[in-house]
Each structure stands twice: as C-alpha cells, then as structure tokens.
Design a protein around this motif. Structure first.
Motif, PDB file in Angstrom:
ATOM      1  N   GLU B  26       1.139  -1.459   0.200  1.00 58.32           N
ATOM      2  CA  GLU B  26       0.112   0.461   0.463  1.00 58.32           C
ATOM      3  C   GLU B  26       1.245   1.331  -0.105  1.00 58.32           C
ATOM      4  N   GLU B  27       0.667   2.319  -0.186  1.00 64.21           N
ATOM      5  CA  GLU B  27       0.938   3.275  -0.704  1.00 64.21           C
ATOM      6  C   GLU B  27       1.476   3.810   1.240  1.00 64.21           C
ATOM      7  N   GLY B  28       2.629   4.264   1.046  1.00 67.38           N
ATOM      8  CA  GLY B  28       3.047   4.808   2.821  1.00 67.38           C
ATOM      9  C   GLY B  28       4.137   3.558   3.108  1.00 67.38           C
ATOM     10  N   CYS B  29       3.444   2.504   2.786  1.00 69.87           N
ATOM     11  CA  CYS B  29       4.349   1.705   3.482  1.00 69.87           C
ATOM     12  C   CYS B  29       6.024   2.235   3.639  1.00 69.87           C
ATOM     13  N   ASP B  30       6.233   1.593   5.010  1.00 66.82           N
ATOM     14  CA  ASP B  30       7.724   1.793   5.220  1.00 66.82           C
ATOM     15  C   ASP B  30       8.565   0.430   5.389  1.00 66.82           C
ATOM     16  N   MET B  31       9.342  -0.104   6.009  1.00 67.62           N
ATOM     17  CA  MET B  31      10.247  -1.459   6.323  1.00 67.62           C
ATOM     18  C   MET B  31       9.542  -1.873   7.148  1.00 67.62           C
ATOM     19  N   ALA B  32       8.834  -1.382   8.107  1.00 72.24           N
ATOM     20  CA  ALA B  32       7.917  -2.599   8.800  1.00 72.24           C
ATOM     21  C   ALA B  32       6.829  -2.780   9.065  1.00 72.24           C
ATOM     22  N   GLY B  33       6.016  -2.389   7.584  1.00 69.31           N
ATOM     23  CA  GLY B  33       4.646  -2.424   6.939  1.00 69.31           C
ATOM     24  C   GLY B  33       5.258  -3.897   6.546  1.00 69.31           C
ATOM     25  N   LEU B  34       6.513  -3.959   5.653  1.00 73.32           N
ATOM     26  CA  LEU B  34       7.209  -4.468   4.635  1.00 73.32           C
ATOM     27  C   LEU B  34       7.778  -5.889   5.159  1.00 73.32           C
ATOM     28  N   ILE B  35       8.114  -5.965   6.222  1.00 72.85           N
ATOM     29  CA  ILE B  35       8.407  -6.985   6.786  1.00 72.85           C
ATOM     30  C   ILE B  35       7.489  -7.569   7.514  1.00 72.85           C
ATOM     31  N   ASN B  36       6.845  -6.453   8.706  1.00 70.25           N
ATOM     32  CA  ASN B  36       4.907  -7.517   8.757  1.00 70.25           C
ATOM     33  C   ASN B  36       4.064  -8.516   7.288  1.00 70.25           C
ATOM     34  N   LEU B  37       4.515  -8.127   6.076  1.00 69.76           N
ATOM     35  CA  LEU B  37       3.873  -8.532   5.031  1.00 69.76           C
ATOM     36  C   LEU B  37       4.903  -9.488   4.807  1.00 69.76           C
ATOM     37  N   LEU B  38       6.127 -10.013   4.681  1.00 73.93           N
ATOM     38  CA  LEU B  38       6.774 -10.948   4.543  1.00 73.93           C
ATOM     39  C   LEU B  38       6.642 -11.753   5.892  1.00 73.93           C
ATOM     40  N   GLU B  39       6.400 -11.403   6.674  1.00 71.00           N
ATOM     41  CA  GLU B  39       6.584 -12.761   7.844  1.00 71.00           C
ATOM     42  C   GLU B  39       5.038 -13.775   7.105  1.00 71.00           C
ATOM     43  N   LYS B  40       4.030 -13.200   6.423  1.00 69.04           N
ATOM     44  CA  LYS B  40       2.884 -13.759   5.984  1.00 69.04           C
ATOM     45  C   LYS B  40       3.395 -15.272   5.254  1.00 69.04           C
ATOM     46  N   ASP B  41       4.542 -14.627   4.824  1.00 71.30           N
ATOM     47  CA  ASP B  41       4.581 -15.878   3.827  1.00 71.30           C
ATOM     48  C   ASP B  41       6.124 -16.584   4.195  1.00 71.30           C
ATOM     49  N   MET B  42       6.971 -16.152   4.727  1.00 76.29           N
ATOM     50  CA  MET B  42       8.098 -16.400   5.221  1.00 76.29           C
ATOM     51  C   MET B  42       8.300 -16.639   6.786  1.00 76.29           C
ATOM     52  N   ALA B  43       7.753 -17.265   7.585  1.00 76.79           N
ATOM     53  CA  ALA B  43       7.307 -17.635   8.854  1.00 76.79           C
ATOM     54  C   ALA B  43       9.081 -17.194   9.274  1.00 76.79           C
ATOM     55  N   GLY B  44       9.045 -16.502  10.229  1.00 80.94           N
ATOM     56  CA  GLY B  44      10.745 -16.517  10.862  1.00 80.94           C
ATOM     57  C   GLY B  44      11.340 -15.809  10.655  1.00 80.94           C
ATOM     58  N   ILE B  45      10.778 -14.855   9.397  1.00 85.17           N
ATOM     59  CA  ILE B  45      12.033 -13.922   8.411  1.00 85.17           C
ATOM     60  C   ILE B  45      11.523 -12.741   9.515  1.00 85.17           C
ATOM     61  N   LYS B  46      10.522 -12.044   9.854  1.00 81.25           N
ATOM     62  CA  LYS B  46      10.439 -11.645  11.404  1.00 81.25           C
ATOM     63  C   LYS B  46      12.072 -11.645  12.198  1.00 81.25           C
ATOM     64  N   ALA B  47      11.969 -12.662  13.172  1.00 80.67           N
ATOM     65  CA  ALA B  47      11.976 -12.677  13.928  1.00 80.67           C
ATOM     66  C   ALA B  47      13.477 -12.314  13.630  1.00 80.67           C
ATOM     67  N   THR B  48      14.607 -13.376  12.356  1.00 77.43           N
ATOM     68  CA  THR B  48      15.603 -13.088  12.369  1.00 77.43           C
ATOM     69  C   THR B  48      15.794 -11.575  11.521  1.00 77.43           C
TER      70      THR B  48
END
Lengths: 245, 94
Positions: B26-48
């Motif tokens: 979405e417009e205005g998304c920052d890196m934290a938003g991207l990491i949260n999105l990635l976590e949905k289909d890359m389980a464990g990436i946020k903790a990494t």
C-alpha cells in the motif's frame, strides 16, 4: 630484472616503479585457509615482496576443496608452514613469514601488524574479524575484509580515519553459532582474489577502492551488488577517531 | 506500489529457496510494514531480521536501493514504487 612481471609492468598503472613498490611492500594475511589461499597466490604472483601469514591451524583433508595452498602431502602440517612451502615454490623472490599463532588479543595483533603495510582479513570467525577491526583502527592500518558463505561472499576495503569500519557495517556478530559452514571453493577463491586486487590497487595507489562500499557476490546466480556503507558517528569502535574524509 | 526483494541463499530458505521476490504494498508502507507482510509467507523472517526491541539485528543489513536503512530511518524508512530491497547478513567463513 623484472622479467617475471613483464606482463604487468607493461601496464601504465604498474610500470617498473610500481613493480619496485610492490617488491618493497608487505601484506599480512590473517588466515591461511580458503580466502588466504587465493589472496596469497595472487599477491605472490604480483611480486609483493613480503607476505606474512597468521594461522594456528593444521591442514586437514576437509580443507582441500577450497584451500589451494595446501595439498594431500601437507595434511597434518601447520597451515602457515604448508603455505610457505607452496608460495616459495611458486615465487622464490617473495619473503614469506609464517606466524603459527592464534590471535587471542588486540594487543598481540597490534604488535604484529606494525611490521606490515596492509592487512587482509582471511579469517573464518567473527571474534577475530572484530579484533582486526579494532587493532587496525588503533594502528591506523588499512585492511581488506572478506567473508564467504556457500556460493556467496562479500568484500570491503577499510582505511581507518577515512572510511567506515567493520563495526559500522555490522555493529555486532550473530548470537547463534552457525556450526560448520558450507562453502564452495570457488567462493573464497573469487573473494580472496578480489581482496588481492584491492591490496594491489592500494599498494600501487591506483584505481577505485571498495571503500565505503560493500561488494556482495552470489556465484550461483552471477549476481553482483554494491551497497553503500555509512560511517556510524556513534560507532563504539571508530566513532571517536579523527576522520579525514 | 511494487518493490523487488533480493535475499541471500540462507534467507531464501524462508522463501522456499527463492532469492528474488516482488511484493505489492500500500502507498505509504515503510520497512516495518514490508517485514510484517513478508512474515505472512516467510514465517520466521521477522525474528531473523529484528531483535527483541524491534530494531534491525546488528548482524544483518537491509538496503533500499543500496542504502543501509540503519543509517536512514531504520524500520521506519519509507518505501517507494520501484524500490529494490536487499537483505545481507554478516558472513563468517573464510
């Protein structure tokens, strides 16, 4: 006099004067493993007059997929002794000084690097890398970082007082141990060669060094990336240093 | 907006081995938003990627178009259409 080096003395960046410079130069390689093998070979090939090698390990059969300084005949022998034999056979003009020691303190390394113009990080662990960083900052000694993993590697040139340091790049090491690292021999082969190229450019004062820039290489996809590395003004290692750049 | 992502081999294991990925944000998304999105289909990436306080791990760098976000605005670094995000952890072997 420099017949062996004719193909490089033809280069305007080298010439006879540059070859004299290389002959009078000294480089310390911390680590005589995968990175150290290719780096040492090319530094010796180029005619760097004095190469120091630090490693307390002995040659093991499992080293031979990547550590091309060593052979089945030197298994069980000190790596620095094995490396010295190989390099002296390859280029008898080069002085090779083996240091069969484990780097256990910053002071110990600081003392060692005073005799050299440049340091190459060819280690296989984070603590030694941070020790090199600190010792080189204290001694204002330039060094070239190299590290590999699987088919990948990274390189950066660090000049204390001018460029960001290793702790600016990675403020701390990963907490968990990686166990035995998987490495394809061509990765340290290439990264060590790039370290040697950076070393030669630094010694000859030519070209554009990888300072303030991290080169990341993925050989599986032939993907090369250069990332900007910024100096951390609050860096606990170099933040209080006087910078010229 | 769309961004491209490049992972090292070790991190790609969290993404079924795929080093390259494209994400629509979405417009205005920052890196934290991207990491949260990635976590949905890359389980464990946020903790990494992040430490206990939610900051970027000190042994991993995240770059937007080659610039380290540690020296931009950290996880609050804004993303724009066409940005290239690269994630490179420290490596030890030699």
């Amino acid at each position: 006099m420099f017949e062996r080096y004719q193909r490089q003395t033809l280069l305007p960046e080298v010439g006879i004067q540059g070859q004299e410079t290389l002959k009078n130069s000294s480089v310390l390689l911390v680590g005589a493993g995968g990175l150290g093998s290719s780096a040492a070979f090319y530094l010796a090939a180029a005619g760097v007059g004095h190469i120091g090698l630090v490693d307390d390990d002995v040659v093991d059969q499992s080293n031979l997929n990547r550590q091309i300084l060593h052979t089945p005949g030197t298994i069980g022998k000190s790596k620095v002794a094995s490396a010295r034999e190989t390099l002296k056979r390859f280029n008898p003009d080069v002085t090779i000084t083996p240091h069969p020691i484990k780097i256990s303190s910053e002071n110990q390394l600081e003392e060692l690097i005073t005799d050299y113009d440049l340091v190459l990080d060819c280690t296989d662990n984070y603590p030694t890398r941070y020790t090199i960083n600190q010792a080189c900052i204290h001694q204002q000694k330039p060094w070239i970082y190299g590290a590999v993993s699987e088919f990948e590697g990274q390189v950066m040139t660090l000049i204390p007082g001018t460029t960001p340091c290793y702790r600016c790049l990675y403020p701390s090491a990963p907490a968990a141990s990686e166990g035995i690292a998987a490495v394809m021999g061509v990765a340290p082969g290439l990264i060590g060669t790039l370290q040697a190229a950076e070393a030669l450019k630094y010694l000859l004062d030519t070209g554009k060094l990888l300072t303030g820039r991290l080169l990341f290489v993925d050989l599986m996809d032939i993907h090369f990336d250069i990332m900007t590395v910024t100096r951390n003004k609050e860096c606990p290692a170099c933040g209080h240093s006087i910078f010229s750049g | 907006m769309e961004i491209t992502l490049r992972l090292t081999k070790a991190l790609a294991r969290l993404n079924k081995g795929q080093k390259d990925a494209v994400r629509t944000l979405e417009e205005g998304c920052d890196m934290a938003g991207l990491i949260n999105l990635l976590e949905k289909d890359m389980a464990g990436i946020k903790a990494t990627l992040l430490n206990e306080t939610g900051e970027i791990s000190e042994s991993i760098n995240i770059y937007i178009n080659g610039e380290n976000i540690r020296y931009l605005q950290g996880t609050r670094s804004p993303l724009s259409n066409g940005d290239h995000v690269g994630i490179i952890p420290a490596a030890a072997a030699g």
